[in-house]
Design a protein around this motif. Structure first.
Motif, PDB file in Angstrom:
ATOM      1  N   ARG A  80       0.821  -1.210   0.000  1.00  0.00           N
ATOM      2  CA  ARG A  80       0.000   0.000   0.000  1.00  0.00           C
ATOM      3  C   ARG A  80       0.857   1.263   0.000  1.00  0.00           C
ATOM      4  O   ARG A  80       0.468   2.283  -0.574  1.00  0.00           O
TER       5      ARG A  80
ATOM      6  N   PRO B 211      -9.683  -5.655   1.103  1.00  0.00           N
ATOM      7  CA  PRO B 211     -10.908  -5.012   0.612  1.00  0.00           C
ATOM      8  C   PRO B 211     -11.853  -6.052   0.026  1.00  0.00           C
ATOM      9  O   PRO B 211     -11.416  -7.088  -0.490  1.00  0.00           O
ATOM     10  N   ARG B 212     -13.125  -5.784   0.122  1.00  0.00           N
ATOM     11  CA  ARG B 212     -14.108  -6.737  -0.399  1.00  0.00           C
ATOM     12  C   ARG B 212     -13.931  -6.965  -1.899  1.00  0.00           C
ATOM     13  O   ARG B 212     -14.280  -8.018  -2.414  1.00  0.00           O
ATOM     14  N   SER B 213     -13.364  -5.987  -2.597  1.00  0.00           N
ATOM     15  CA  SER B 213     -13.149  -6.147  -4.038  1.00  0.00           C
ATOM     16  C   SER B 213     -12.115  -7.211  -4.351  1.00  0.00           C
ATOM     17  O   SER B 213     -12.127  -7.786  -5.449  1.00  0.00           O
ATOM     18  N   THR B 214     -11.215  -7.479  -3.405  1.00  0.00           N
ATOM     19  CA  THR B 214     -10.177  -8.485  -3.636  1.00  0.00           C
ATOM     20  C   THR B 214     -10.347  -9.729  -2.765  1.00  0.00           C
ATOM     21  O   THR B 214      -9.587 -10.688  -2.911  1.00  0.00           O
TER      22      THR B 214
END
Length: 272
Positions: free
Chosen positions: A33, A80-83
């Motif tokens: 990050r 993250p929910r996207s990953t």
């Protein structure tokens, strides 16, 4: 020293390597990050090396249970929910690849199923069969003294008494029932179990929130709770000290930061 086992024995080595591999997940993510990719790749290589050792060199079968659970908690808390779902698919792919490529992993997994299938069918003495027999005897002794238990150090006595006149698996006796809760229940009954679970829950609540030290303390406790389903790891030397050092270090750093923040706030109030 056994080949491929520089750390004490294969159970302690597996627990140490698995803990190091999963704990590194937090700094790896933070380095990515902050765009410090080089150091992130280095730590990732170290983490993968630990996991490869577990998959291809030597593996304690309990690690087959606690490693996926530890990684799942990391994914839930920090990805993250996207990953998140992509990480699950990636884990399943890598686990499948390790299964196909590692005879060690297949043999250790298959041995569990084989040994459990033999329990109750034959009188053959196997590791899994002995565990089930120890648990059965522990539950029977717990029912005899459910509130206060039989007293400190009574497991061997209880098992010796239950083994009298028996043969095969039923004649096996030991001072460790290979389950932390049952070990406590036999000796100190429901009172001991209440104290044990209160300790675990209380320490888990301390390690809420983001940061490396909350993650370290939390995952040390999770590993200990899961591995203690199949071992008495709070009472075993190396796993017990891993727990004490890991939890103490994480808690100390968190409390130190809390005290430092309180002092800064008090200083500001004085100035005002």
């Amino acid at each position: 020293m056994q080949p491929g086992i520089p750390v004490k024995n294969y159970i302690d080595q597996s627990q140490s390597f698995a803990l190091c591999a999963v704990v590194l997940a937090w700094p790896i993510l933070e380095l990515i990050r902050s765009q410090r990719v080089g150091l992130a790749i280095l730590l990732l290589a170290v983490s993968i090396a630990f996991l490869l050792n577990l998959s291809f060199v030597v593996l304690a079968r309990t690690a087959l249970v606690y490693v996926p659970i530890m990684l799942f908690f990391f994914a839930v808390f920090y990805l993250p929910r996207s990953t998140f779902y992509g990480a699950i698919v990636c884990f399943l792919f890598l686990a499948g690849s390790a299964w196909l490529g590692s005879s060690t992993l297949r043999d250790r997994t298959n041995s569990i199923l084989l040994e459990y299938s033999r329990y109750g069918v034959s009188n053959e003495i196997t590791s899994a069969g002995m565990r089930l027999e120890f648990w059965r005897k522990s539950l029977a002794s717990f029912r005899e003294a459910p509130v206060l238990g039989h007293g400190t150090g009574s497991v061997q006595m209880v098992f010796d008494r239950a083994a009298q006149g028996q043969t095969g698996l039923a004649a096996q006796t030991i001072s460790n029932p290979h389950n932390q809760t049952l070990s406590v229940a036999v000796q100190w009954g429901m009172i001991g179990c209440t104290i044990l679970f209160t300790m675990w829950i209380g320490q888990l609540t301390l390690f809420r929130g983001p940061g490396f030290y909350p993650w370290l303390g939390f995952i040390v406790i999770v590993q200990n709770i899961v591995s203690s389903l199949f071992n008495s790891h709070l009472f075993d030397f190396v796993p017990g000290w891993i727990y004490v050092i890991g939890v103490s270090l994480a808690a100390g750093m968190i409390l130190q930061r809390v005290d430092g923040t309180s002092q800064i706030c008090d200083g500001k109030n004085v100035e005002r």
